[in-house]
Scaffold this motif. Structure first.
Motif, short mmCIF file in Angstrom:
data_model
loop_
_atom_site.label_atom_id
_atom_site.label_comp_id
_atom_site.label_asym_id
_atom_site.label_seq_id
_atom_site.Cartn_x
_atom_site.Cartn_y
_atom_site.Cartn_z
N UNK A 139 0.80 -1.23 0.00
CA UNK A 139 0.00 0.00 0.00
C UNK A 139 0.83 1.28 0.00
N UNK A 140 1.92 1.29 0.77
CA UNK A 140 2.65 2.54 1.01
C UNK A 140 4.06 2.58 0.45
N UNK A 141 4.63 1.43 0.10
CA UNK A 141 6.04 1.40 -0.32
C UNK A 141 6.23 0.72 -1.68
N UNK A 142 5.12 0.58 -2.44
CA UNK A 142 5.15 -0.03 -3.76
C UNK A 142 5.81 -1.41 -3.76
N UNK A 143 5.76 -2.10 -2.61
CA UNK A 143 6.30 -3.45 -2.51
C UNK A 143 7.82 -3.53 -2.55
N UNK A 144 8.49 -2.37 -2.40
CA UNK A 144 9.95 -2.35 -2.59
C UNK A 144 10.75 -2.66 -1.33
N UNK A 145 10.10 -2.76 -0.15
CA UNK A 145 10.86 -3.04 1.07
C UNK A 145 11.27 -4.51 1.09
N UNK A 146 12.45 -4.79 1.67
CA UNK A 146 12.94 -6.17 1.71
C UNK A 146 12.18 -7.01 2.72
N UNK A 147 12.33 -8.31 2.60
CA UNK A 147 11.82 -9.21 3.64
C UNK A 147 12.65 -8.97 4.90
N UNK A 148 11.99 -8.91 6.04
CA UNK A 148 12.68 -8.71 7.32
C UNK A 148 12.11 -9.68 8.35
N UNK A 149 12.87 -9.89 9.42
CA UNK A 149 12.34 -10.62 10.57
C UNK A 149 11.58 -9.60 11.41
N UNK A 150 10.44 -10.00 11.93
CA UNK A 150 9.67 -9.14 12.82
C UNK A 150 9.44 -9.92 14.09
N UNK A 151 9.78 -9.33 15.22
CA UNK A 151 9.56 -10.04 16.48
C UNK A 151 9.24 -9.06 17.59
N UNK A 152 8.58 -9.59 18.60
CA UNK A 152 8.31 -8.81 19.80
C UNK A 152 9.55 -8.84 20.70
N UNK A 153 9.75 -7.73 21.40
CA UNK A 153 10.79 -7.67 22.42
C UNK A 153 10.12 -7.40 23.76
N UNK A 154 10.43 -8.24 24.75
CA UNK A 154 9.88 -8.00 26.08
C UNK A 154 10.83 -7.12 26.90
N UNK A 155 12.06 -6.91 26.41
CA UNK A 155 13.04 -6.13 27.16
C UNK A 155 12.95 -4.64 26.89
N UNK A 156 12.72 -4.27 25.62
CA UNK A 156 12.76 -2.85 25.28
C UNK A 156 11.54 -2.11 25.81
N UNK A 157 11.76 -0.85 26.15
CA UNK A 157 10.68 0.00 26.66
C UNK A 157 10.11 0.88 25.55
N UNK A 158 10.81 0.95 24.42
CA UNK A 158 10.37 1.78 23.30
C UNK A 158 9.23 1.08 22.56
N UNK A 159 8.59 1.83 21.65
CA UNK A 159 7.51 1.26 20.85
C UNK A 159 8.07 0.25 19.85
N UNK A 160 9.21 0.59 19.25
CA UNK A 160 9.78 -0.31 18.26
C UNK A 160 11.20 0.07 17.93
N UNK A 161 11.86 -0.79 17.15
CA UNK A 161 13.20 -0.48 16.65
C UNK A 161 13.39 -1.19 15.32
N UNK A 162 14.32 -0.64 14.54
CA UNK A 162 14.58 -1.19 13.22
C UNK A 162 16.08 -1.31 13.02
N UNK A 163 16.50 -2.47 12.56
CA UNK A 163 17.90 -2.70 12.21
C UNK A 163 17.94 -3.06 10.73
N UNK A 164 18.09 -2.05 9.84
CA UNK A 164 18.07 -2.32 8.40
C UNK A 164 19.16 -3.31 7.96
N UNK A 165 20.37 -3.16 8.52
CA UNK A 165 21.47 -4.05 8.13
C UNK A 165 21.19 -5.49 8.54
N UNK A 166 20.66 -5.66 9.73
CA UNK A 166 20.35 -7.01 10.22
C UNK A 166 19.02 -7.53 9.71
N UNK A 167 18.26 -6.66 9.02
CA UNK A 167 16.98 -7.07 8.47
C UNK A 167 15.97 -7.45 9.53
#
Length: 162
Positions: A25-53
């Motif tokens: 819908x928003x990126x014309x399908x150009x974003x790479x496949x990434x791992x998505x997981x929940x973190x129970x340790x972090x206090x932030x809403x989210x984080x992204x590691x582009x190099x680690x995918x």
């Protein structure tokens, strides 16, 4: 926390489904496949590691604000294209109506490691990091250091923030 049972959050399969949907819908399908997981340790809403995918979603944050999962996921997806929150990031976030910063909540704050006090007015400054030279914001004129109002370390590994 004592706010009742934790919110039901989408499982990781559902997060991948949302990722694919937003990618189309928003990126014309150009974003790479990434791992998505929940973190129970972090206090932030989210984080992204582009190099680690990898995109991590903060479980503790979203148990407080479960409706913000789509916003956080899109925010982190923008980070696959832009590091930091520079003008390109902000421009894209605004066009997608995605928030730049997550909300704060008392249970998401780490206890202060250091407590500084102004010896002139007595204002306390709880901090995560050690100060080298800092003066009281209330007593100091302008934004320059003033030795007369230098903050003094009164507690290390301070836990109380009262």
């Amino acid at each position: 926390s004592d706010n009742g049972p934790p919110a039901l959050l989408p499982n990781e399969t559902e997060l991948y489904r949302l990722y694919e949907l937003y990618n189309l819908l928003h990126f014309e399908g150009c974003l790479p496949k990434v791992r998505i997981k929940y973190s129970t340790r972090m206090l932030a809403a989210g984080s992204c590691d582009p190099r680690g995918g990898e995109i991590r979603i903060g479980r503790r944050y979203h148990e407080l604000f479960p409706d913000e999962i789509p916003d956080t996921l899109k925010h982190e997806m923008i980070h696959l294209l832009y590091r930091g929150h520079g003008s390109d990031f902000v421009s894209m976030a605004r066009s997608l109506r995605v928030s730049i910063r997550a909300r704060s909540h008392p249970s998401l704050r780490r206890p202060a490691k250091f407590l500084y006090r102004c010896s002139s007015c007595g204002v306390d400054y709880p901090r995560q990091k050690r100060f080298r030279m800092a003066s009281c914001g209330a007593c100091t004129a302008g934004r320059t250091f003033d030795a007369r109002f230098k903050l003094r370390l009164v507690a290390s590994n301070a836990v109380s923030q009262s």
